[in-house]
Design an enzyme around this catalytic site. Sequence first.
Site, PDB file in Angstrom:
ATOM      1  N   CYS A   1      -5.612  -4.972  -1.546  1.00  0.00           N
ATOM      2  CA  CYS A   1      -4.478  -4.984  -2.495  1.00  0.00           C
ATOM      3  C   CYS A   1      -3.133  -5.161  -1.794  1.00  0.00           C
ATOM      4  O   CYS A   1      -2.478  -6.192  -1.948  1.00  0.00           O
ATOM      5  CB  CYS A   1      -4.454  -3.692  -3.318  1.00  0.00           C
ATOM      6  SG  CYS A   1      -5.891  -3.482  -4.391  1.00  0.00           S
ATOM      7  N   ARG A   2      -2.699  -4.144  -1.026  1.00  0.00           N
ATOM      8  CA  ARG A   2      -1.329  -4.174  -0.509  1.00  0.00           C
ATOM      9  C   ARG A   2      -1.143  -5.070   0.715  1.00  0.00           C
ATOM     10  O   ARG A   2      -0.222  -5.892   0.748  1.00  0.00           O
ATOM     11  CB  ARG A   2      -0.867  -2.745  -0.156  1.00  0.00           C
ATOM     12  CG  ARG A   2      -0.707  -1.854  -1.359  1.00  0.00           C
ATOM     13  CD  ARG A   2      -0.598  -0.404  -0.961  1.00  0.00           C
ATOM     14  NE  ARG A   2      -1.835   0.076  -0.349  1.00  0.00           N
ATOM     15  CZ  ARG A   2      -1.986   1.247   0.269  1.00  0.00           C
ATOM     16  NH1 ARG A   2      -0.949   2.053   0.374  1.00  0.00           N
ATOM     17  NH2 ARG A   2      -3.147   1.605   0.771  1.00  0.00           N
ATOM     18  N   SER A   3      -1.976  -4.925   1.740  1.00  0.00           N
ATOM     19  CA  SER A   3      -1.697  -5.677   2.975  1.00  0.00           C
ATOM     20  C   SER A   3      -1.938  -7.186   2.850  1.00  0.00           C
ATOM     21  O   SER A   3      -1.179  -7.962   3.442  1.00  0.00           O
ATOM     22  CB  SER A   3      -2.426  -5.093   4.190  1.00  0.00           C
ATOM     23  OG  SER A   3      -3.811  -5.091   4.037  1.00  0.00           O
TER      24      SER A   3
ATOM     25  N   ASN B   1      -7.426  -3.285   2.666  1.00  0.00           N
ATOM     26  CA  ASN B   1      -7.116  -4.696   2.958  1.00  0.00           C
ATOM     27  C   ASN B   1      -7.522  -5.616   1.810  1.00  0.00           C
ATOM     28  O   ASN B   1      -7.901  -6.760   2.016  1.00  0.00           O
ATOM     29  CB  ASN B   1      -7.773  -5.163   4.270  1.00  0.00           C
ATOM     30  CG  ASN B   1      -7.259  -6.495   4.804  1.00  0.00           C
ATOM     31  OD1 ASN B   1      -7.995  -7.257   5.415  1.00  0.00           O
ATOM     32  ND2 ASN B   1      -6.010  -6.808   4.567  1.00  0.00           N
TER      33      ASN B   1
END
Length: 151
Positions: free
Chosen positions: A13-15, A11
């Site tokens: 980088c991507r989300s 939780n």
Amino acid sequence: MQSIIFVCLGNICRSPLAEGVAVKIAQERNLALKIDSAGTGDWHIGEPPCDGSIKVAKMHGIEITHLRARQFTKEDIERFDLIVVLDESNRVHVKSLGAKNIEKLGCFGYECRDVPDPYFFDGFDGFLEVYKMIEICVNELFSVKFCKAFL
Ligand code: 4NP
């Protein structure tokens, strides 16, 4: 109000990037949605998004510096209509907690591919690729799931 949560591992980088992109697209489409993100792991709880995600978001006019990492919990399964995982390991994790309302982001326009984890990339280019994938897939996801005609 319909609700959606994006789930990756840390939780950071991507989300959170997916959350920021989704907030922007929801605003553009005039969709009233509750949008959040969480990680399956607990290593980064309370931390802001990673530098690469903050930078690539900023390049596209999206501010995510205020977001703070939190861990996905069983309660989130009830609190959100839709759980959107970024890769297969995230799917396995949320499924093990009992979630049924799961979709994988890459299944919306990217042949069901996992969104690669830029945390393990060298340099910034990976973040540009990840941003592109997330933007295309969130747009497609919203068209399929949150088309105004169905709300
Ligand atoms: P994310 O990236 O899942 O996209 O937030 C990661 C961040 C941290 C770690 C793994 C993935 N980690 O192992 O600390």
